[in-house]
Design a protein around this motif. Structure first.
Motif, short mmCIF file in Angstrom:
data_model
loop_
_atom_site.label_atom_id
_atom_site.label_comp_id
_atom_site.label_asym_id
_atom_site.label_seq_id
_atom_site.Cartn_x
_atom_site.Cartn_y
_atom_site.Cartn_z
N LEU A 68 -0.87 -5.13 -11.73
CA LEU A 68 -0.74 -4.90 -10.29
C LEU A 68 -0.01 -6.08 -9.63
O LEU A 68 -0.37 -7.24 -9.82
CB LEU A 68 -2.13 -4.73 -9.67
CG LEU A 68 -2.18 -4.38 -8.18
CD1 LEU A 68 -1.50 -3.05 -7.90
CD2 LEU A 68 -3.64 -4.33 -7.71
N VAL A 69 1.05 -5.77 -8.85
CA VAL A 69 1.81 -6.81 -8.16
C VAL A 69 1.75 -6.64 -6.63
O VAL A 69 2.00 -7.58 -5.88
CB VAL A 69 3.29 -6.80 -8.61
CG1 VAL A 69 3.40 -7.19 -10.07
CG2 VAL A 69 3.94 -5.44 -8.38
N LYS A 70 1.41 -5.42 -6.17
CA LYS A 70 1.32 -5.18 -4.72
C LYS A 70 0.11 -4.31 -4.47
O LYS A 70 0.03 -3.20 -4.99
CB LYS A 70 2.59 -4.50 -4.19
CG LYS A 70 2.54 -4.22 -2.69
CD LYS A 70 3.79 -3.50 -2.22
CE LYS A 70 3.73 -3.19 -0.73
NZ LYS A 70 4.93 -2.45 -0.26
N GLN A 71 -0.84 -4.81 -3.63
CA GLN A 71 -2.06 -4.09 -3.34
C GLN A 71 -2.25 -4.01 -1.84
O GLN A 71 -2.29 -5.03 -1.15
CB GLN A 71 -3.26 -4.77 -4.00
CG GLN A 71 -4.58 -4.05 -3.80
CD GLN A 71 -5.73 -4.75 -4.49
OE1 GLN A 71 -5.57 -5.89 -4.97
NE2 GLN A 71 -6.89 -4.10 -4.53
N VAL A 72 -2.32 -2.80 -1.33
CA VAL A 72 -2.56 -2.56 0.10
C VAL A 72 -4.02 -2.20 0.28
O VAL A 72 -4.51 -1.26 -0.37
CB VAL A 72 -1.64 -1.44 0.63
CG1 VAL A 72 -1.93 -1.18 2.11
CG2 VAL A 72 -0.17 -1.81 0.44
N ARG A 73 -4.72 -2.93 1.14
CA ARG A 73 -6.13 -2.67 1.37
C ARG A 73 -6.30 -1.41 2.24
O ARG A 73 -5.56 -1.21 3.21
CB ARG A 73 -6.81 -3.86 2.05
CG ARG A 73 -6.84 -5.09 1.15
CD ARG A 73 -7.66 -6.21 1.79
NE ARG A 73 -7.82 -7.32 0.86
CZ ARG A 73 -8.75 -7.42 -0.06
NH1 ARG A 73 -9.64 -6.44 -0.18
NH2 ARG A 73 -8.84 -8.47 -0.85
N ILE B 170 3.36 4.50 -8.04
CA ILE B 170 2.28 5.44 -8.25
C ILE B 170 2.82 6.87 -8.18
O ILE B 170 3.60 7.22 -7.28
CB ILE B 170 1.17 5.24 -7.21
CG1 ILE B 170 0.52 3.85 -7.38
CG2 ILE B 170 0.11 6.33 -7.31
CD1 ILE B 170 -0.23 3.69 -8.67
N GLN B 171 2.37 7.69 -9.14
CA GLN B 171 2.74 9.11 -9.17
C GLN B 171 1.49 9.93 -9.49
O GLN B 171 0.56 9.43 -10.13
CB GLN B 171 3.80 9.37 -10.24
CG GLN B 171 5.10 8.60 -10.05
CD GLN B 171 6.06 8.83 -11.20
OE1 GLN B 171 5.79 9.60 -12.10
NE2 GLN B 171 7.19 8.13 -11.15
N ALA C 294 -3.95 4.21 0.89
CA ALA C 294 -3.75 2.81 0.52
C ALA C 294 -3.18 2.69 -0.89
O ALA C 294 -2.21 1.94 -1.13
CB ALA C 294 -5.06 2.05 0.63
N VAL C 295 -3.75 3.43 -1.88
CA VAL C 295 -3.32 3.28 -3.28
C VAL C 295 -1.91 3.82 -3.49
O VAL C 295 -1.17 3.35 -4.37
CB VAL C 295 -4.34 3.98 -4.21
CG1 VAL C 295 -3.85 3.97 -5.65
CG2 VAL C 295 -5.70 3.30 -4.10
#
Length: 252
Positions: free
Chosen positions: A171-176, A204-205, A223-224
């Motif tokens: 994981l390099v980018k995580q949106v809460r 993501i797909q 978010a995911v």
């Protein structure tokens, strides 16, 4: 008194009839004694009669003759006077001494020098050292076969399943996610489990909800869907992976 005992005073008997009747009675008694044994005879038991009338078993056949004796041929070997260049003393002194001309023994294998040619080649009829068959040089040996091609590993078909721990490391980018106000008022909290496919580009797909509270599912999806990962490499090539993502909603 005594005059009344006999008729006419004279006793008379019929002698002729008496003899005939007596003879008939005697013949009848003799006939009965002869005929009775012929009528009432003793019956011989059938088993005794069968054993008496059965012929005895034939004698066993004679044994086969023994195999003929093999004649052993005795080969007389004339004694040699010379054995490997040494004089051998005879065991028996002959009456007449005969002159025996012995053939020379072949040379030992260690004394023979191998010098051979090709029969039918250039040189005498028996071949010459280094001769060539028919005067034509043999064709050159064929080139060695090419080395086998390296076997390539089969390429994976479809996305490869990885654990959630492996996907977290990429994981390099995580949106809460945003906590829905309705869920806060209702004091709803918990974990939303999502199933997702990470593409070769790390995006993501096919994001889907597996389980979790209904009020929190949409916030987790929003978010995911914005998360980004490093490509998962298999044999130094990026491939699609299938993993599960957990989004935890907790009230403070």
């Amino acid at each position: 008194m005594f005059d009344q005992t006999f008729v006419d005073g004279v006793g008379k008997t019929n002698k002729g009839w008496t003899v005939i009747i007596s003879a008939l009675i005697q013949f009848a008694v003799i006939a009965i004694l002869v005929v009775l044994p012929m009528i009432f005879y003793d019956v011989i038991p059938g088993a005794q009669l069968t054993s008496t009338l059965v012929a005895p078993a034939p004698p066993p056949p004679p044994p086969p003759p023994p195999p003929p004796m093999q004649q052993v041929k005795v080969v007389k070997v004339a004694p040699r006077q010379f054995d490997a260049g040494r004089l051998v003393a005879p065991k028996v002194i002959p009456k007449q001494v005969a002159i025996i001309e012995e053939a020379e023994l072949p040379p030992a294998a260690s004394d023979v020098s191998v010098v051979a040619g090709v029969i039918g080649g250039v040189g005498p009829a028996t071949g010459a050292p280094g001769g060539v068959l028919g005067g034509v040089a043999p064709p050159p040996p064929p080139p060695p076969p090419p080395p086998p091609k390296p076997v390539e590993a089969p390429k994976p078909v479809g996305p490869q399943r990885v654990s959630s721990g492996v996907s977290k490391g990429l994981l390099v980018k995580q949106v809460r996610p945003n906590y829905p106000p309705i869920a806060k008022q209702a004091r709803v909290q918990g974990v939303v489990l999502l199933s997702a496919t990470i593409g070769k580009d790390g995006r993501i797909q096919n994001l889907q909800v597996v389980s979790g509270p209904a009020m929190l599912r949409q916030a987790a999806l929003d978010a995911v869907s914005q998360w980004e990962y490093r490509p998962y490499l298999l044999n130094n090539e990026p491939v699609e992976v299938l993993t599960e993502i957990e989004v935890n909603f907790a009230l403070q």
